[in-house]
Design an enzyme around this catalytic site. Structure first.
Site, PDB file in Angstrom:
ATOM      1  N   LYS A 264      27.577 -75.767 -67.832  1.00 39.05           N
ATOM      2  CA  LYS A 264      27.976 -77.009 -67.068  1.00 39.05           C
ATOM      3  C   LYS A 264      28.850 -76.193 -65.718  1.00 39.05           C
ATOM      4  CE  LYS A 264      31.273 -79.775 -67.807  1.00 39.05           C
ATOM      5  NZ  LYS A 264      31.844 -79.573 -66.387  1.00 39.05           N
ATOM      6  N   ARG A 265      29.426 -75.438 -66.273  1.00 43.13           N
ATOM      7  CA  ARG A 265      30.560 -75.061 -65.189  1.00 43.13           C
ATOM      8  C   ARG A 265      30.091 -74.245 -64.056  1.00 43.13           C
ATOM      9  NH1 ARG A 265      33.104 -74.352 -69.595  1.00 43.13           N
ATOM     10  NH2 ARG A 265      32.367 -72.423 -70.144  1.00 43.13           N
TER      11      ARG A 265
END
Length: 508
Positions: A264-265
């Protein structure tokens, strides 16, 4: 006779569904459909400490948008339910106790503090990777070291305990992975995994195996991260005396640079979604999804299919039915697949272009407050879709089709607006007004005749025509744009544009 194909996607409701999870669901779906089998969704919520409200609903909604809904699952039903593990809680304990009865597992009464102390002691002795296994279990508090009376009393007194797998020593566990071939792991490299927790819930390992057996799952198609757990699962099947399903462990989805698993990052950092649909946290933060950013679900699925699989042909654009027809596990790669945001946009562009103008016009009308007729919107879509990525781009990139330009491309002005430009365009405006049938072919014929008489090439006049009417340096056919806008509007824009560009030139 071979067993009917039954596959399952078994996500945990610990957060939003990552696109890697969607790909796992997709491959299960394609494999089931290809083999006239059944695709099952099972929610694995044995870890109640990590449960996130709304995650289960999110998962099912995301899969629905992707068009890969199961034949059995929560809110759908089926003959093998319940399909949520917490609702099957009472199922698991008898299986765990059956393993103890057959000397395949044991009770462990070690507290968290006991385990921490043992790990710290091992570190001090130069053993940083301490494991609860066949060597160390005899120095711990468990039913293998305590008397049967002591074990009985502890259980009756309600002392907390876990049930651990009694991992055999020095045994080679072998299984044939449908993607990776033969996998061999020696049990000396495995620890005595907890199968049943002190909270009365099974761990993933026990629940997963029991449920797959009870639901008659024929093939377990899951991510590579579960490969280290597969030997334990094989041993559990053997311990119960059950037939083992066939395993297929999918390659990882990698960052665009190929260095590490996509997270996600990475999406936050590099500016692309990693979730199929928007995910809103309990704090009100919203993480973007492909659906809300304007991607077609078919384009998203087509892109995902190619992250780890290829059809063995040059074809890249597939409908879901075509993917079903083409998909085989033997064409799934072992190596990780790099995610390419630009390629994802390419798939979206191709899907948008495949939509007919009538359908696009409907989408455009729904996403704007345009007062144009449906027929006009169809024309606009036909003009703009070859250069658009999203439906919204037709509005933003083709704003000049809705209103006069308020800005003019400085690069075109710098390169093309020479001393003769003003007079040339004023004359062309007059010619435009005299065209009897203001259709694309007539406008083009008049333009060619005009530049021939003026002794200039298309490269000297056409960019100026485009600049004054649209404000842009490039775009669709100017003759089609002019026909759409109409004779009076084009002439008016040219004269207005001449004045605007002249002022810009004077201000340089």
């Amino acid at each position: 006779m071979s067993k009917p194909v039954r596959v399952r996607f078994a996500p945990s409701p610990t957060g939003p569904l990552h696109m890697g999870g969607v790909r796992t669901a997709l491959y299960n779906y394609l494999f089931a459909k290809k083999n006239n089998g059944t695709f099952v969704i099972r929610i694995e919520d044995t870890d109640q400490t990590r449960f996130v409200p709304g995650a289960q609903e999110y998962i099912l909604d995301a899969l629905s948008w992707c068009g890969i809904m199961p034949a059995e699952g929560p809110s759908i039903g089926g003959d093998y339910g319940p399909y949520i593990q917490s609702e099957r809680k009472e199922t698991y304990r008898p299986y765990a106790e059956l393993l103890i009865e057959h000397d395949k597992a044991y009770y462990a009464f070690d507290s968290a503090d006991d385990l921490t102390a043992m790990r710290d002691q091992a570190k001090q002795m130069g053993m940083p990777n301490w494991q609860y296994n066949g060597v160390t279990r005899l120095s711990m508090k468990n039913s293998l070291t305590l008397s049967s009376d002591d074990v009985k009393n502890r259980i009756e007194n309600g002392d907390p305990y876990t049930i651990r797998m009694k991992m055999p020593r020095n045994i080679d566990v072998r299984f044939n992975d449908e993607i990776r071939g033969w996998v061999v792991v020696n049990t000396n490299n495995l620890d005595d995994k907890v199968l049943f927790k002190s909270d009365g819930m099974p761990t993933y390992h026990l629940a997963n195996v029991v449920d797959d057996h009870c639901m008659e799952i024929s093939h377990v198609i899951r991510g590579e991260e579960w490969l280290p757990s597969a030997p334990l699962h094989v041993l559990l099947y053997e311990a119960f005396g059950w037939d083992c399903p066939k395993f297929a462990h999918l390659p990882l989805l990698l960052k665009p640079d190929g260095n590490g698993k996509l997270s996600k990052r990475d999406g936050d950092r590099l500016g692309f979604p990693v979730f199929p649909t928007n995910w809103k946290t309990s704090d009100g933060d919203v993480f973007p999804g492909y659906r809300e950013q304007g991607y077609y679900s078919g384009a998203f699925i087509n892109m995902l299919a190619f992250l780890g699989w290829n059809p063995g042909t040059t074809q890249e654009l597939f409908s879901l039915d075509e993917l079903v027809e083409a998909f085989t596990l033997d064409r799934v790669a072992k190596a990780g697949a790099k995610f390419d945001p630009d390629k994802t946009k390419w798939f979206q562009q191709q899907y948008l272009r495949k939509h007919d103008n009538k359908d696009l016009a409907k989408q455009l009308a729904e996403s704007s407050d345009s007062t144009y007729s449906h027929e006009s919107l169809e024309t606009i879509c036909g003009l703009m879709k070859e250069r658009a990525t999203f439906v919204q781009d037709i509005l933003s990139d083709g704003a000049y089709l809705f209103q006069k330009p308020i800005e003019y491309d400085p690069k075109t002005i710098r390169k093309k607006w020479k001393d003769h430009a003003k007079d040339l365009m004023e004359e062309w405006s007059a010619v435009l007004k005299s065209i009897d049938s203001f259709d694309p072919s007539s406008i083009e014929a008049s333009f060619k005749d005009f530049i021939e008489k003026k002794g200039v090439g298309p490269g000297a006049a056409l960019p100026l025509f485009r600049l004054l009417v649209t404000g842009k340096g490039m775009g669709p056919s100017m003759f089609e744009i002019a026909s759409f806008l109409g004779q009076d509007e084009c002439a008016e824009r040219i004269l207005h544009g001449i004045n605007s560009v002249q002022k810009l030139k004077e201000g340089e």
